[in-house]
Design a protein around this motif. Structure first.
Motif, PDB file in Angstrom:
ATOM      1  N   PHE A 127       0.809  -1.224   0.000  1.00 48.89           N
ATOM      2  CA  PHE A 127       0.000   0.000   0.000  1.00 48.89           C
ATOM      3  C   PHE A 127       0.844   1.277   0.000  1.00 48.89           C
ATOM      4  O   PHE A 127       0.306   2.374  -0.095  1.00 48.89           O
ATOM      5  CB  PHE A 127      -0.944  -0.002   1.211  1.00 48.89           C
ATOM      6  N   ILE A 128       2.151   1.100   0.143  1.00 45.50           N
ATOM      7  CA  ILE A 128       3.050   2.264   0.135  1.00 45.50           C
ATOM      8  C   ILE A 128       3.779   2.305  -1.196  1.00 45.50           C
ATOM      9  O   ILE A 128       4.436   1.346  -1.595  1.00 45.50           O
ATOM     10  CB  ILE A 128       4.064   2.192   1.298  1.00 45.50           C
ATOM     11  N   GLU A 129       3.655   3.411  -1.901  1.00 46.88           N
ATOM     12  CA  GLU A 129       4.297   3.564  -3.212  1.00 46.88           C
ATOM     13  C   GLU A 129       5.806   3.732  -3.039  1.00 46.88           C
ATOM     14  O   GLU A 129       6.265   4.516  -2.230  1.00 46.88           O
ATOM     15  CB  GLU A 129       3.729   4.792  -3.920  1.00 46.88           C
ATOM     16  N   SER A 130       6.542   2.948  -3.834  1.00 45.58           N
ATOM     17  CA  SER A 130       8.006   3.066  -3.791  1.00 45.58           C
ATOM     18  C   SER A 130       8.440   4.375  -4.418  1.00 45.58           C
ATOM     19  O   SER A 130       7.846   4.840  -5.387  1.00 45.58           O
ATOM     20  CB  SER A 130       8.658   1.892  -4.535  1.00 45.58           C
ATOM     21  N   LYS A 131       9.489   4.981  -3.879  1.00 41.82           N
ATOM     22  CA  LYS A 131      10.012   6.249  -4.392  1.00 41.82           C
ATOM     23  C   LYS A 131      11.492   6.087  -4.742  1.00 41.82           C
ATOM     24  O   LYS A 131      12.198   5.316  -4.098  1.00 41.82           O
ATOM     25  CB  LYS A 131       9.849   7.361  -3.353  1.00 41.82           C
ATOM     26  N   PRO A 132      11.925   6.808  -5.767  1.00 41.41           N
ATOM     27  CA  PRO A 132      13.357   6.748  -6.078  1.00 41.41           C
ATOM     28  C   PRO A 132      14.167   7.209  -4.870  1.00 41.41           C
ATOM     29  O   PRO A 132      13.969   8.313  -4.378  1.00 41.41           O
ATOM     30  CB  PRO A 132      13.514   7.707  -7.250  1.00 41.41           C
ATOM     31  N   ALA A 133      15.047   6.329  -4.392  1.00 44.93           N
ATOM     32  CA  ALA A 133      15.784   6.677  -3.180  1.00 44.93           C
ATOM     33  C   ALA A 133      17.289   6.660  -3.371  1.00 44.93           C
ATOM     34  O   ALA A 133      17.995   7.277  -2.600  1.00 44.93           O
ATOM     35  CB  ALA A 133      15.398   5.728  -2.045  1.00 44.93           C
ATOM     36  N   CYS A 134      17.769   5.959  -4.390  1.00 43.05           N
ATOM     37  CA  CYS A 134      19.208   5.797  -4.558  1.00 43.05           C
ATOM     38  C   CYS A 134      19.624   6.145  -5.986  1.00 43.05           C
ATOM     39  O   CYS A 134      18.840   6.065  -6.926  1.00 43.05           O
ATOM     40  CB  CYS A 134      19.629   4.356  -4.240  1.00 43.05           C
ATOM     41  N   ILE A 135      20.905   6.514  -6.100  1.00 41.78           N
ATOM     42  CA  ILE A 135      21.495   6.790  -7.409  1.00 41.78           C
ATOM     43  C   ILE A 135      22.503   5.690  -7.684  1.00 41.78           C
ATOM     44  O   ILE A 135      23.471   5.511  -6.929  1.00 41.78           O
ATOM     45  CB  ILE A 135      22.191   8.161  -7.422  1.00 41.78           C
ATOM     46  N   LEU A 136      22.275   4.948  -8.763  1.00 41.68           N
ATOM     47  CA  LEU A 136      23.173   3.855  -9.139  1.00 41.68           C
ATOM     48  C   LEU A 136      24.009   4.297 -10.341  1.00 41.68           C
ATOM     49  O   LEU A 136      23.477   4.682 -11.376  1.00 41.68           O
ATOM     50  CB  LEU A 136      22.373   2.597  -9.496  1.00 41.68           C
ATOM     51  N   ILE A 137      25.338   4.240 -10.176  1.00 43.41           N
ATOM     52  CA  ILE A 137      26.253   4.621 -11.244  1.00 43.41           C
ATOM     53  C   ILE A 137      27.097   3.404 -11.614  1.00 43.41           C
ATOM     54  O   ILE A 137      27.770   2.823 -10.760  1.00 43.41           O
ATOM     55  CB  ILE A 137      27.168   5.778 -10.803  1.00 43.41           C
ATOM     56  N   GLU A 138      27.023   3.016 -12.888  1.00 43.68           N
ATOM     57  CA  GLU A 138      27.861   1.931 -13.408  1.00 43.68           C
ATOM     58  C   GLU A 138      29.053   2.580 -14.112  1.00 43.68           C
ATOM     59  O   GLU A 138      28.876   3.340 -15.065  1.00 43.68           O
ATOM     60  CB  GLU A 138      27.074   1.062 -14.381  1.00 43.68           C
ATOM     61  N   THR A 139      30.240   2.258 -13.649  1.00 40.03           N
ATOM     62  CA  THR A 139      31.430   2.939 -14.165  1.00 40.03           C
ATOM     63  C   THR A 139      32.529   1.950 -14.485  1.00 40.03           C
ATOM     64  O   THR A 139      32.569   0.831 -13.935  1.00 40.03           O
ATOM     65  CB  THR A 139      31.950   3.977 -13.141  1.00 40.03           C
ATOM     66  N   LYS A 140      33.447   2.383 -15.371  1.00 33.60           N
ATOM     67  CA  LYS A 140      34.600   1.560 -15.741  1.00 33.60           C
ATOM     68  C   LYS A 140      35.853   1.972 -14.972  1.00 33.60           C
ATOM     69  O   LYS A 140      36.850   1.279 -15.010  1.00 33.60           O
ATOM     70  CB  LYS A 140      34.876   1.687 -17.244  1.00 33.60           C
ATOM     71  N   GLN A 141      35.778   3.123 -14.285  1.00 34.93           N
ATOM     72  CA  GLN A 141      36.978   3.627 -13.617  1.00 34.93           C
ATOM     73  C   GLN A 141      36.599   4.549 -12.466  1.00 34.93           C
ATOM     74  O   GLN A 141      35.690   5.363 -12.585  1.00 34.93           O
ATOM     75  CB  GLN A 141      37.870   4.377 -14.608  1.00 34.93           C
ATOM     76  N   THR A 142      37.304   4.403 -11.354  1.00 41.53           N
ATOM     77  CA  THR A 142      37.099   5.256 -10.181  1.00 41.53           C
ATOM     78  C   THR A 142      38.461   5.706  -9.661  1.00 41.53           C
ATOM     79  O   THR A 142      39.398   4.910  -9.591  1.00 41.53           O
ATOM     80  CB  THR A 142      36.355   4.488  -9.066  1.00 41.53           C
ATOM     81  N   TYR A 143      38.554   6.998  -9.306  1.00 38.73           N
ATOM     82  CA  TYR A 143      39.782   7.526  -8.704  1.00 38.73           C
ATOM     83  C   TYR A 143      39.614   7.511  -7.182  1.00 38.73           C
ATOM     84  O   TYR A 143      38.561   7.883  -6.657  1.00 38.73           O
ATOM     85  CB  TYR A 143      40.054   8.960  -9.138  1.00 38.73           C
ATOM     86  N   LEU A 144      40.683   7.112  -6.485  1.00 40.64           N
ATOM     87  CA  LEU A 144      40.722   7.165  -5.024  1.00 40.64           C
ATOM     88  C   LEU A 144      41.737   8.237  -4.638  1.00 40.64           C
ATOM     89  O   LEU A 144      42.913   8.131  -4.970  1.00 40.64           O
ATOM     90  CB  LEU A 144      41.114   5.813  -4.438  1.00 40.64           C
ATOM     91  N   ILE A 145      41.270   9.267  -3.931  1.00 39.04           N
ATOM     92  CA  ILE A 145      42.087  10.447  -3.673  1.00 39.04           C
ATOM     93  C   ILE A 145      42.180  10.705  -2.167  1.00 39.04           C
ATOM     94  O   ILE A 145      41.186  10.587  -1.445  1.00 39.04           O
ATOM     95  CB  ILE A 145      41.487  11.683  -4.380  1.00 39.04           C
ATOM     96  N   LYS A 146      43.355  11.061  -1.707  1.00 39.63           N
ATOM     97  CA  LYS A 146      43.600  11.431  -0.313  1.00 39.63           C
ATOM     98  C   LYS A 146      43.209  10.323   0.665  1.00 39.63           C
ATOM     99  O   LYS A 146      42.588  10.580   1.696  1.00 39.63           O
ATOM    100  CB  LYS A 146      42.876  12.733   0.046  1.00 39.63           C
ATOM    101  N   GLU A 147      43.568   9.108   0.332  1.00 37.83           N
ATOM    102  CA  GLU A 147      43.334   8.010   1.267  1.00 37.83           C
ATOM    103  C   GLU A 147      44.184   8.231   2.510  1.00 37.83           C
ATOM    104  O   GLU A 147      45.322   8.679   2.418  1.00 37.83           O
ATOM    105  CB  GLU A 147      43.687   6.687   0.602  1.00 37.83           C
ATOM    106  N   GLU A 148      43.628   7.963   3.662  1.00 41.60           N
ATOM    107  CA  GLU A 148      44.276   8.248   4.947  1.00 41.60           C
ATOM    108  C   GLU A 148      44.553   9.743   5.086  1.00 41.60           C
ATOM    109  O   GLU A 148      45.397  10.152   5.871  1.00 41.60           O
ATOM    110  CB  GLU A 148      45.587   7.459   5.093  1.00 41.60           C
ATOM    111  N   ASN A 149      43.847  10.558   4.310  1.00 42.46           N
ATOM    112  CA  ASN A 149      43.978  12.021   4.310  1.00 42.46           C
ATOM    113  C   ASN A 149      45.405  12.463   3.961  1.00 42.46           C
ATOM    114  O   ASN A 149      45.914  13.461   4.470  1.00 42.46           O
ATOM    115  CB  ASN A 149      43.571  12.611   5.663  1.00 42.46           C
TER     116      ASN A 149
END
Length: 911
Positions: A89-111
């Motif tokens: 009885f409760i209508e589902s609402k868009p709640a999340c953003i899904l991104i499919e990617t081929k590459q991700t940068y990791l920056i300032k790990e451990e600051n």
């Protein structure tokens, strides 16, 4: 360095420097990064989601976790994912953003500020906004920006992003609740961008009868910047991107860094705001002229340092624009003595000559090239000030700026600012290094000479880590070094000769016949008015031109057209705080023996016997697409590379990128150097072959000889061999001397070799009598140059042949193809004598007849022993993706590889 210390934001992890050059930051949302890995408590990471024109950036609240950057061009899909619910009885609402990617940068790990890490491979990243209702709007925004990032042409991408930016700015206006006083009366409101080194930030400008305001569209770094008009001391109109759109406002008299630098979208709006502020400055026009400052300097009212700062400001130099950073002279020439004598003229550099003219031997070489050059001529192929040079000096205090400029990487350790003496020597002797200094060398903050941040800047070839800058023997520490540099700048000698340097940089010797006589002529594009970008209609060509100019550096605006007067100074006594040198003459540097390579067969054998000890020398990410070709001058001073991004890049191991040239909007497929080291020949998918003159810095000629893409080229004995997907190989008369000397070239077709499929690769025997070709269908053909009929032909691959090459004795031909095989064919009989099956497809190679160095689809470099058909050594993941091309010098002692990861990597066998 002033731009680093002006406003300390060292505790903030996110900055606009995490964006690509020319990228815009639109908005941010409190969000959560959701994962299915790890303990339940770690599957939901809180932070801030930044929406930018070319990427999505997530900054976790936990400073230990890395900042995630997802390039939109690498995204395969962006969608809103409905929140699941068990209640029908409760209508589902868009709640999340899904991104499919081929590459991700990791920056300032451990600051920690460090080169970016890359996660490659298909991956799904999920974000949940704290305000769920905004999810759909954010997704639609991302989809729109994703479409822009996927457009084929750079000009179309820029235009679409600019339209999105202007649309957002048009839907908002300056929030007048930000006024300091309710009684303020607005005079003018418009849109503009706030400029800081390497980045800009769009927003709204409002000026009232009391204050100047700037309100960033994204609220970063502050919701509003406010400057009281009565506190303004100086204002300057600026060129930005070669257009009269900038305005810089200072609230101090002598500070290097301004309080705000704005770039407007029209000159009319810039000028209106300028003149409104000018009315608040008493005697503004008189105080801010070069002549008024010159008079103060002549009479000793301001120091040499202050005068140079004022001249830089008047000449459009700003610490907020690294392509027009303030330029200061080298004044000391002695960096080897234990004691520095500032009363001895031999301790100083000749200020009447530009850096490039200080060495007579080098100048003669440059003048010889200059005399043979058609108009417009120039003497120096690089400038004395550019963004790369500024950050070369400041990398220890501005590491994030260097990472921003160099795609997330530091320069190679041996090309860092390691030693003051070494840098001065290279400026005197280097073939392409003519850089001057920056104001920091005469300031009081020595932190740019120290690695106070504990940065890991790599190790030099000798194994030592890059730490503090090595100082001259006469400096006890960094502060003492700067103190002596300041004393030298204000010394009697410099005060008496500084006007000569001003004539070169800001004065009458900057242009025209006086510049020629003073050996002070740079590339025409570096001068104001050298190119009218507004007249260039093609957006891709305009962007390429602007990029080339900004990377190369810009000559200051000319302030004086007559000789600058000498300073009126009393004779100084006891200025030097140190005893004089034991000898006033320095021994000339001995030529490096390393520059003379042994060309014997024994040296080649030694290089190949040590190919399994290949050592990485340096990495360079110069291109935006896969690298397709590499070549180098015989001297080794300059390296050239071509790419599917349609550009030819020129760079050196010492100075990095020097030139970027685009001949058309289609990919370049290969390149070679004519033997006189003056012309680079490039083949292109647009069916043409281009001849680029290194000396003249332009396209010298074009050969239009095919009906489809030109895939590969060879040159031998004034003949050019071109392979094409139109199923032909053609031989053209191509006299190198005629092209190099700018003579009219007639490309006579000498022969044509027909194939049944597109030709993808070719190679010539050492004697130049035999030709080997490989087609898209896997056919290897051997030809006698004197006869257009094939000698031998066989289908040795079940797919496209990537490369063919004769052995040094021309008895065999090695080929690699899509079927992951390395095949060896006997030239005389046409017999397939060996087939080696590799685990993965090999794309390119070099070989000596027995040993093969190949690059594969996975990015590995493999050393093969063909006799045993085995890999005897492998360098895994040398490139992050396929190795697409490989170059080796005649001595087999230097190897350069290029890949789809846009990188060029230099290797050397270790003996």
């Amino acid at each position: 360095m002033a731009f680093v210390t002006k406003k300390d934001r060292s505790k903030e992890r996110f900055s606009l420097l995490l964006l690509d050059l020319e990228e815009h930051y639109f908005e941010q949302h409190t969000a959560y990064n959701l994962t299915n890995r790890g303990p339940e408590a770690n599957r939901r990471t809180s932070g801030s989601l930044k929406i930018c024109s070319k990427s999505v950036i997530f900054e976790p609240d936990d400073a230990v976790k890395p900042i995630l950057k997802i390039p939109l061009k690498d995204c395969k899909g962006i969608a809103a994912v409905e929140e699941t619910t068990h209640n029908p009885f409760i209508e589902s609402k868009p709640a999340c953003i899904l991104i499919e990617t081929k590459q991700t940068y990791l920056i300032k790990e451990e600051n920690v500020v460090a080169p970016y890490k890359y996660e490659r491979g298909e991956k799904k990243v999920t974000f949940q906004l704290e305000v769920h209702e905004k999810t759909e709007d954010v997704v639609q925004m991302l989809l729109q920006l994703h479409r822009a990032s996927c457009l084929d042409k750079q000009g179309d991408q820029t235009a679409m992003v600019a339209a999105i930016l202007q649309s957002r700015l048009a839907r908002t206006c300056f929030d007048k609740n930000s006024f300091q006083h309710v009684t303020e009366t607005p005079h003018m409101e418009c849109v503009a961008e706030m400029v800081s080194p390497l980045v800009t930030n769009a927003g709204h400008v409002c000026i009232t009868d009391c204050n100047l305001y700037f309100q960033p569209m994204n609220g970063y770094p502050d919701s509003v910047v406010q400057i009281g008009l009565h506190s303004v001391r100086r204002i300057y109109k600026r060129r930005h991107g070669l257009r009269p759109l900038g305005l810089e406002v200072f609230c101090t008299e002598n500070d290097l860094c301004s309080d705000i630098y704005l770039k407007f979208y029209s000159t009319k709006e810039r000028d209106e705001l300028y003149y409104y502020i000018a009315t608040f400055l008493e005697n503004h026009i008189v105080e801010c002229t070069a002549e008024s400052y010159m008079l103060q300097w002549q009479r000793g009212h301001i120091s040499n340092y202050q005068y140079l700062l004022h001249l830089n400001n008047l000449a459009d130099r700003s610490v907020n624009d690294l392509s027009q950073y303030p330029v200061f002279p080298w004044v000391i020439s002695d960096y080897s003595s234990t004691q520095l004598d500032l009363l001895n003229p031999a301790s100083f550099r000749d200020l009447s000559k530009p850096i490039g003219a200080l060495s007579t031997e080098r100048l003669e070489r440059l003048l010889e090239r200059y005399r043979d050059m058609p108009e417009p001529r120039f003497m120096y192929g690089s400038h004395y000030s550019s963004p790369g040079y500024v950050l070369f000096y400041l990398v220890r205090v501005a590491p994030e700026h260097m990472l921003c400029l160099q795609n997330g990487r530091f320069d190679h350790a041996d090309r860092m600012f390691n030693s003051v003496g070494e840098t001065w020597k290279n400026c005197l002797e280097g073939g392409t290094d003519f850089k001057e200094l920056i104001p920091e060398f005469y300031g009081s903050d020595s932190s740019f000479l120290r690695n106070l941040l504990g940065l890991n800047l790599g190790r030099r070839q000798g194994g030592s880590r890059v730490e503090n800058v090595e100082l001259p023997p006469w400096a006890s520490d960094q502060d003492d070094f700067l103190e002596k540099m300041r004393l030298a700048l204000e010394s009697q000698y410099v005060s008496e000769h500084l006007h000569e340097w001003i004539d070169l940089i800001f004065g009458y010797k900057q242009r025209g016949s006086e510049a020629v006589a003073a050996h002070n002529v740079f590339h025409p594009l570096t001068y104001e008015g050298g190119v009218d970008c507004d007249s260039i209609e093609d957006p891709d060509q305009k962007i390429a031109m602007l990029t080339q100019i900004l990377e190369f550096g810009q000559t200051p605006r000319q302030l004086f057209v007559t000789p600058h007067p000498q300073r009126i100074t009393p004779r100084f006594h006891n200025l030097s705080a140190t005893p004089s040198l034991s000898s006033s003459e320095l021994s000339p540097a001995s030529p490096s023996l390393e520059s003379f390579e042994d060309l014997t067969e024994e040296s080649k054998k030694m290089a190949w016997s040590n190919m399994n000890k290949l050592a990485l020398q340096s990495c360079h990410k110069l291109h935006k697409e896969a690298v397709t070709g590499i070549t180098m001058t015989l001297s080794g001073d300059s390296i050239f590379s071509t790419s599917q991004d349609s550009t030819l890049k020129m760079f050196s191991k010492e100075n990095g990128l020097q030139r970027s040239v685009s001949f058309s909007n289609m990919a370049l497929s290969s390149c070679l150097m004519l033997p006189d080291d003056k012309i680079v020949v490039c083949s292109s998918w647009d069916n043409n072959v281009y001849f680029y003159s290194i000396a003249y810095g332009r396209r010298q000629d074009t050969l239009m000889g095919h009906d489809d893409a030109v895939s590969d080229i060879c040159w031998r004995d004034d003949k050019l061999y071109t392979a094409s997907w139109d199923s032909t190989v053609k031989i053209w008369k191509c006299v190198a001397d005629d092209i190099s000397n700018n003579k009219r070239t007639k490309f006579d077709l000498l022969a044509e070799f027909e194939h049944e499929a597109g030709v993808n690769t070719l190679d010539l025997s050492l004697a130049g009598t035999l030709l080997a070709t490989g087609t898209k269908e896997g056919t290897l053909t051997l030809w006698d140059i004197a006869n257009p009929l094939p000698l031998n032909q066989l289908t040795c691959h079940s797919g496209k042949i990537h490369q063919v090459a004769f052995s040094p004795d021309s008895r065999h031909v090695l080929s690699v193809g899509e079927d992951s095989c390395l095949t060896v064919t006997d030239v005389q009989t046409g017999m397939l004598i060996a087939t080696v099956h590799a685990e993965l497809e090999q794309r390119c190679f070099c070989w000596d007849g027995n040993t093969v160095l190949s690059g594969g689809m996975s990015g590995d470099l493999s050393v093969w022993d063909l006799l045993s058909s085995k890999v005897i050594h492998k360098i895994p993941a040398a490139h992050s993706g396929a190795v697409t091309c490989m170059w080796m010098n005649e001595q087999c002692s230097s190897i350069i590889t290029g890949g789809v990861d846009k990188q060029i990597i230099l290797w050397k066998p270790e003996y």
